[in-house]
Every structure is written in structure tokens, then in C-alpha cells.
Design an enzyme around this catalytic site. Structure first.
Site, short mmCIF file in Angstrom:
data_model
loop_
_atom_site.label_atom_id
_atom_site.label_comp_id
_atom_site.label_asym_id
_atom_site.label_seq_id
_atom_site.Cartn_x
_atom_site.Cartn_y
_atom_site.Cartn_z
N ARG A 247 0.88 -1.17 0.00
CA ARG A 247 0.00 0.00 0.00
C ARG A 247 0.91 1.21 0.00
O ARG A 247 1.79 1.34 0.85
CB ARG A 247 -0.88 -0.03 1.26
N GLU B 277 -10.99 5.41 -5.09
CA GLU B 277 -11.42 4.02 -5.18
C GLU B 277 -11.76 3.68 -6.63
O GLU B 277 -12.04 4.57 -7.43
CB GLU B 277 -12.65 3.79 -4.29
N ARG C 73 -1.22 -5.15 4.68
CA ARG C 73 -0.42 -4.73 3.52
C ARG C 73 0.81 -3.98 4.01
O ARG C 73 0.74 -3.19 4.95
CB ARG C 73 -1.25 -3.81 2.60
#
Length: 163
Positions: free
Chosen positions: A47, A55, A90
Site C-alpha cells: 500500500r 477508489e 499490507r
């Protein structure tokens, strides 16, 4: 004295032990700020640090993903992280290809926000202000919605439907 040396050793070890730099191939682009890289036969989900991209189903989400894919998909990159993971497991880090920082390029091109809640980095703040001023990417919109607000809205909408 021994206690002080031990404490100093722990501080130094902690700093070096959790700072990570790896070379890896990008094998997946989940969205504008989340990637799957292959390092020594293991996949790592990364990430991007300092930023939040729209998004996938949000305006400019597909453009941010395409920009990120064009930048690094299938390429060997350097990932630099501080060893921390987010709540989804992540690895948080920055991705570099040919000495260019992907996160900074996304912000510079108006395809991501500087994620001020988690980053105090002034370079990212300056890049976002410049993109806003020049109306690049999502800053062309009259009232762009930040991804964290978009997610909050979608979550509330889902909870209302569930009830």
C-alpha cells in the site's frame, strides 16, 4: 553503563531492523495505491505510503489505476518501507521505478490525495497544492470527494441497507 549500551543497541537495532528496501517485480495493480509485488518467489501486497488514490468505482479511480499500471506493471521496482503494515496486513511503502516515485507522480498528476492523516511529508503536500492550483486530474472537478470520505459514505450506505 551496561544498561545504557543495551538501550542504545535496542534503539539502533529497532531502526535498522524494520527499515526495508527490496527489489521486486510488480505482478498486480489492485487500484491506484495498492500493488502486488514478487520478491524472491513470494508475493507481497504493498500500500503506497503518504497518499490515498480514488477508489476503483469513484471518479478518477480507473485513471489512477491505469496511470499506476502504465508506470510499473511488469517492471522491476524498488520498494522502500518502514516495516509497518496497515490494518489489512499490507506492507506500507513507496515504489520507485527508474528513480521516480510513483506516489509523488500520482499526486503531481492529480490522481491521488496527500493522505495527511497518516503523513506529514511536506513534499507530498506541496505536490497536491500545485496539482490543485493547476487543476490537474481530479482537481478539475468542482468538488472532488476524498477517498476516505467516499469509503465512509459507502460503509454507511451499506449499513443502512443491511438494517
Amino acid at each position: 553503563m551496561k544498561r545504557l549500551l543495551f538501550l542504545l543497541f535496542c534503539v539502533c537495532f529497532y531502526g535498522f531492523g524494520f527499515s526495508q528496501k527490496i527489489t521486486a517485480k510488480v505482478v498486480g495493480v489492485k487500484d491506484g495505491d495498492t500493488f502486488v509485488v514478487l520478491n524472491e518467489h513470494r508475493q507481497i501486497v504493498v500500500r503506497l505510503e503518504h497518499i490515498d488514490a480514488p477508489e476503483k468505482n469513484q471518479p478518477y479511480g480507473a485513471k489512477a489505476k491505469k496511470f499506476a499500471s502504465d508506470f510499473c506493471f511488469g517492471k522491476t521496482v524498488v520498494v522502500i518501507g518502514n516495516g509497518k503494515k496497515d490494518r489489512n496486513g499490507r506492507w506500507i511503502g513507496e515504489i520507485f521505478y527508474k528513480n521516480q516515485n510513483l506516489g509523488k507522480e500520482l499526486v503531481r498528476n492529480g490522481l491521488a490525495w496527500h493522505f495527511k492523516r497518516y503523513s506529514k511529508n511536506e513534499n507530498y503536500a506541496d505536490l497536491e497544492m500545485d496539482a490543485r492550483k493547476k487543476k490537474r486530474g481530479l482537481w478539475q472537478e468542482k468538488e472532488p470527494i476524498a477517498p476516505w470520505e467516499w469509503r465512509k459514505f459507502k460503509k454507511r450506505k451499506f449499513e443502512i441497507v443491511r438494517i
